[in-house]
Design a protein around this motif. Structure first.
Motif, short mmCIF file in Angstrom:
data_model
loop_
_atom_site.label_atom_id
_atom_site.label_comp_id
_atom_site.label_asym_id
_atom_site.label_seq_id
_atom_site.Cartn_x
_atom_site.Cartn_y
_atom_site.Cartn_z
N HIS A 91 23.10 52.53 83.28
CA HIS A 91 22.55 52.09 84.56
C HIS A 91 22.82 50.61 84.84
O HIS A 91 22.57 50.14 85.95
N LEU A 92 23.35 49.87 83.87
CA LEU A 92 23.70 48.47 84.11
C LEU A 92 24.78 48.34 85.18
O LEU A 92 24.87 47.32 85.85
N GLU A 93 25.59 49.38 85.34
CA GLU A 93 26.63 49.35 86.38
C GLU A 93 26.01 49.19 87.77
O GLU A 93 26.64 48.63 88.66
N LYS A 94 24.78 49.65 87.94
CA LYS A 94 24.09 49.51 89.23
C LYS A 94 23.70 48.07 89.51
O LYS A 94 23.30 47.74 90.62
N ASP A 95 23.80 47.22 88.50
CA ASP A 95 23.51 45.80 88.66
C ASP A 95 24.80 44.98 88.70
O ASP A 95 24.78 43.77 88.49
N GLY A 96 25.92 45.66 88.90
CA GLY A 96 27.19 44.97 89.07
C GLY A 96 27.93 44.67 87.77
O GLY A 96 28.96 43.99 87.80
N GLU A 144 11.19 42.26 77.80
CA GLU A 144 12.02 41.51 78.75
C GLU A 144 13.10 40.80 77.97
O GLU A 144 12.83 40.13 76.97
N VAL A 145 14.35 40.97 78.41
CA VAL A 145 15.48 40.32 77.75
C VAL A 145 16.35 39.63 78.81
O VAL A 145 16.49 40.12 79.92
N PRO A 146 16.94 38.49 78.47
CA PRO A 146 17.79 37.78 79.42
C PRO A 146 19.04 38.59 79.78
O PRO A 146 19.63 39.23 78.92
N LYS A 147 19.42 38.54 81.05
CA LYS A 147 20.65 39.23 81.47
C LYS A 147 21.85 38.70 80.69
O LYS A 147 22.73 39.46 80.31
N ASP A 158 13.80 39.52 89.24
CA ASP A 158 14.21 38.36 90.03
C ASP A 158 14.25 37.10 89.17
O ASP A 158 14.37 36.00 89.68
N ARG A 159 14.16 37.26 87.84
CA ARG A 159 14.17 36.12 86.92
C ARG A 159 15.40 36.13 86.03
O ARG A 159 15.40 35.54 84.95
N ASP A 160 16.47 36.83 86.45
CA ASP A 160 17.70 36.96 85.65
C ASP A 160 17.42 37.58 84.29
O ASP A 160 17.96 37.14 83.27
N THR A 161 16.57 38.59 84.30
CA THR A 161 16.25 39.32 83.09
C THR A 161 16.28 40.81 83.38
O THR A 161 16.33 41.23 84.54
N TYR A 162 16.26 41.59 82.31
CA TYR A 162 16.06 43.03 82.40
C TYR A 162 14.76 43.39 81.71
O TYR A 162 14.41 42.77 80.70
N LEU A 163 14.07 44.37 82.25
CA LEU A 163 12.94 44.96 81.58
C LEU A 163 13.39 46.30 81.03
O LEU A 163 13.95 47.12 81.76
N VAL A 164 13.16 46.50 79.75
CA VAL A 164 13.54 47.74 79.08
C VAL A 164 12.25 48.43 78.66
O VAL A 164 11.53 47.94 77.79
N GLN A 165 11.96 49.54 79.31
CA GLN A 165 10.79 50.34 78.97
C GLN A 165 11.24 51.40 77.99
O GLN A 165 12.17 52.16 78.27
#
Length: 139
Positions: A60-65, A113-116, A22-29
């Motif tokens: 899976h980024l496609e699931k985020d539009g 955590e990386v910015p979208k 919810d912070r305009d970021t992605y978490l990459v595990q």
């Protein structure tokens, strides 16, 4: 920090996983990096770390539009495409207890955590000279 699961690259067990926040970021595990040849290529600042993940994870980024999970160029935060076809992703190490409680992280993995906007920029077609060079017919 609220997380939205986007996907992982296997159906069983813990493995590299992608989340939107919810912070305009992605978490990459992803997998912790122990290989000296990879570590020597990185400049990791205080508070940052890097993880290694399969290239397929970003589908899976496609699931985020986003229009595609296929990277068209490399740059920060994707610092290396390894010979094995994996990416090394560098970013802020996730230490937020609330976020970490929403994930299952084995000892051999960690989370960045990386910015979208940084990820989105890597998905876009190159501009300027690179695009012109691609458009020119071969001689």
């Amino acid at each position: 920090m609220q997380l939205r699961f986007l996907g992982k690259n296997s159906k069983s067990g813990d493995c590299p996983t992608l989340y939107a926040t919810d912070r305009d970021t992605y978490l990459v595990q992803g997998w912790k990096i122990f290989a000296n040849d990879l570590l020597m290529k990185l400049t990791i600042r205080e508070g940052e770390t890097a993880v290694e993940v399969p290239a397929e994870l970003f589908q899976h980024l496609e699931k985020d539009g986003l229009p595609s999970g296929e990277f068209r160029r490399l740059g920060d935060p994707l610092v290396i495409l390894t010979p094995g076809g994996t990416y090394v992703v560098q970013g802020q190490e996730v230490t937020d207890p609330g976020a970490l409680a929403q994930m299952t992280i084995p000892d051999y993995e960690t989370v960045v955590e990386v910015p979208k906007a940084a990820i989105t920029a890597l998905l876009e077609e190159p501009h300027g000279a690179d695009l012109q060079r691609r458009a020119q017919p071969a001689l």
